[in-house]
Every structure is written in structure tokens, then in C-alpha cells.
Design a protein around this motif. Structure first.
Motif, PDB file in Angstrom:
ATOM      1  N   ARG A   8       0.834  -1.204   0.000  1.00 14.45           N
ATOM      2  CA  ARG A   8       0.000   0.000   0.000  1.00 14.45           C
ATOM      3  C   ARG A   8       0.872   1.260   0.000  1.00 14.45           C
ATOM      4  O   ARG A   8       0.564   2.242  -0.691  1.00 14.45           O
ATOM      5  N   ILE A   9       1.975   1.248   0.761  1.00 12.79           N
ATOM      6  CA  ILE A   9       2.911   2.381   0.750  1.00 12.79           C
ATOM      7  C   ILE A   9       3.404   2.616  -0.669  1.00 12.79           C
ATOM      8  O   ILE A   9       3.430   3.750  -1.165  1.00 12.79           O
ATOM      9  N   ASN A  10       3.805   1.541  -1.338  1.00  9.66           N
ATOM     10  CA  ASN A  10       4.313   1.653  -2.705  1.00  9.66           C
ATOM     11  C   ASN A  10       3.234   2.124  -3.675  1.00  9.66           C
ATOM     12  O   ASN A  10       3.491   2.933  -4.566  1.00  9.66           O
ATOM     13  N   GLU A  11       2.030   1.629  -3.486  1.00  7.23           N
ATOM     14  CA  GLU A  11       0.909   2.039  -4.337  1.00  7.23           C
ATOM     15  C   GLU A  11       0.633   3.544  -4.185  1.00  7.23           C
ATOM     16  O   GLU A  11       0.451   4.253  -5.180  1.00  7.23           O
ATOM     17  N   LEU A  12       0.636   4.012  -2.949  1.00  9.89           N
ATOM     18  CA  LEU A  12       0.401   5.439  -2.714  1.00  9.89           C
ATOM     19  C   LEU A  12       1.547   6.287  -3.261  1.00  9.89           C
ATOM     20  O   LEU A  12       1.311   7.383  -3.787  1.00  9.89           O
ATOM     21  N   ALA A  13       2.767   5.792  -3.175  1.00 12.60           N
ATOM     22  CA  ALA A  13       3.917   6.535  -3.716  1.00 12.60           C
ATOM     23  C   ALA A  13       3.788   6.666  -5.236  1.00 12.60           C
ATOM     24  O   ALA A  13       4.030   7.746  -5.792  1.00 12.60           O
ATOM     25  N   ARG A  14       3.407   5.575  -5.897  1.00 13.44           N
ATOM     26  CA  ARG A  14       3.212   5.617  -7.358  1.00 13.44           C
ATOM     27  C   ARG A  14       2.111   6.598  -7.733  1.00 13.44           C
ATOM     28  O   ARG A  14       2.262   7.416  -8.636  1.00 13.44           O
ATOM     29  N   LYS A  15       0.999   6.496  -7.008  1.00 10.64           N
ATOM     30  CA  LYS A  15      -0.133   7.368  -7.307  1.00 10.64           C
ATOM     31  C   LYS A  15       0.240   8.827  -7.069  1.00 10.64           C
ATOM     32  O   LYS A  15      -0.156   9.711  -7.842  1.00 10.64           O
ATOM     33  N   SER A  16       1.011   9.074  -6.030  1.00 10.50           N
ATOM     34  CA  SER A  16       1.440  10.442  -5.719  1.00 10.50           C
ATOM     35  C   SER A  16       2.250  11.030  -6.867  1.00 10.50           C
ATOM     36  O   SER A  16       2.058  12.183  -7.242  1.00 10.50           O
ATOM     37  N   ARG A  17       3.158  10.223  -7.431  1.00 13.24           N
ATOM     38  CA  ARG A  17       3.985  10.700  -8.555  1.00 13.24           C
ATOM     39  C   ARG A  17       3.162  10.889  -9.822  1.00 13.24           C
ATOM     40  O   ARG A  17       3.390  11.820 -10.585  1.00 13.24           O
ATOM     41  N   GLU A  18       2.204  10.003 -10.044  1.00 14.48           N
ATOM     42  CA  GLU A  18       1.473  10.007 -11.314  1.00 14.48           C
ATOM     43  C   GLU A  18       0.317  11.001 -11.353  1.00 14.48           C
ATOM     44  O   GLU A  18       0.106  11.665 -12.360  1.00 14.48           O
ATOM     45  N   GLN A  19      -0.446  11.092 -10.268  1.00 18.08           N
ATOM     46  CA  GLN A  19      -1.644  11.929 -10.332  1.00 18.08           C
ATOM     47  C   GLN A  19      -1.947  12.703  -9.067  1.00 18.08           C
ATOM     48  O   GLN A  19      -2.864  13.519  -9.046  1.00 18.08           O
ATOM     49  N   GLY A  20      -1.194  12.467  -8.013  1.00 19.22           N
ATOM     50  CA  GLY A  20      -1.454  13.171  -6.759  1.00 19.22           C
ATOM     51  C   GLY A  20      -2.368  12.374  -5.849  1.00 19.22           C
ATOM     52  O   GLY A  20      -3.024  11.424  -6.277  1.00 19.22           O
ATOM     53  N   LEU A  21      -2.372  12.775  -4.589  1.00 18.69           N
ATOM     54  CA  LEU A  21      -3.163  12.069  -3.580  1.00 18.69           C
ATOM     55  C   LEU A  21      -4.216  12.996  -2.991  1.00 18.69           C
ATOM     56  O   LEU A  21      -4.029  14.213  -2.923  1.00 18.69           O
ATOM     57  N   THR A  22      -5.301  12.386  -2.532  1.00 21.48           N
ATOM     58  CA  THR A  22      -6.306  13.142  -1.785  1.00 21.48           C
ATOM     59  C   THR A  22      -5.744  13.399  -0.387  1.00 21.48           C
ATOM     60  O   THR A  22      -4.750  12.796   0.023  1.00 21.48           O
ATOM     61  N   ASP A  23      -6.387  14.283   0.345  1.00 15.23           N
ATOM     62  CA  ASP A  23      -5.945  14.565   1.712  1.00 15.23           C
ATOM     63  C   ASP A  23      -5.986  13.296   2.565  1.00 15.23           C
ATOM     64  O   ASP A  23      -5.089  13.068   3.379  1.00 15.23           O
TER      65      ASP A  23
END
Length: 62
Positions: A8-23
Motif C-alpha cells: 500500500r505504501i508503494n501504491e500510494l507513492a506511485r499514485k502520488s507521482r502520477e496523479q497526486g493524492l487526496t488529503d
């Protein structure tokens, strides 16, 4: 820490780089990273607590 949490940490890191994260995702990422670091520090402390120093001079007396 479980494999699922690390994934999940890795998934969130990828998503953060690609499209950003919600709060909410940012909070989750912070909590997971903190938990991961806590585990690493605890493991390191345990290893350091079990180190036994041997004086090389003592070996030469035998």
C-alpha cells in the motif's frame, strides 16, 4: 509490518507521482510511513542491543 501495508505504501507513492493524492490518502501514507520507520528503528535497536564487543587483545593472550 505486513506485506499488504508495504504494498500500500508503494501504491500510494506511485499514485502520488502520477496523479497526486487526496488529503485522506496523504494522511494514510504518512501513517504507514511512520509505522514502517518505527519498525525499522525497533529492529535496528534490537540488533544493536545484541552486539557483543570482543577485545582483540584478549584473543592474543590465549
Amino acid at each position: 509490518m505486513t506485506k499488504e501495508k508495504i504494498d500500500r505504501i508503494n501504491e500510494l507513492a506511485r499514485k502520488s507521482r502520477e496523479q497526486g493524492l487526496t488529503d485522506e490518502e496523504k494522511r494514510e501514507q504518512t501513517e504507514l510511513r511512520f509505522e514502517f520507520r518505527r519498525g525499522v528503528v525497533a529492529n535496528l535497536k534490537s540488533q544493536l542491543d545484541n552486539i557483543e564487543f570482543v577485545d582483540a587483545a584478549d584473543d592474543n593472550k590465549k
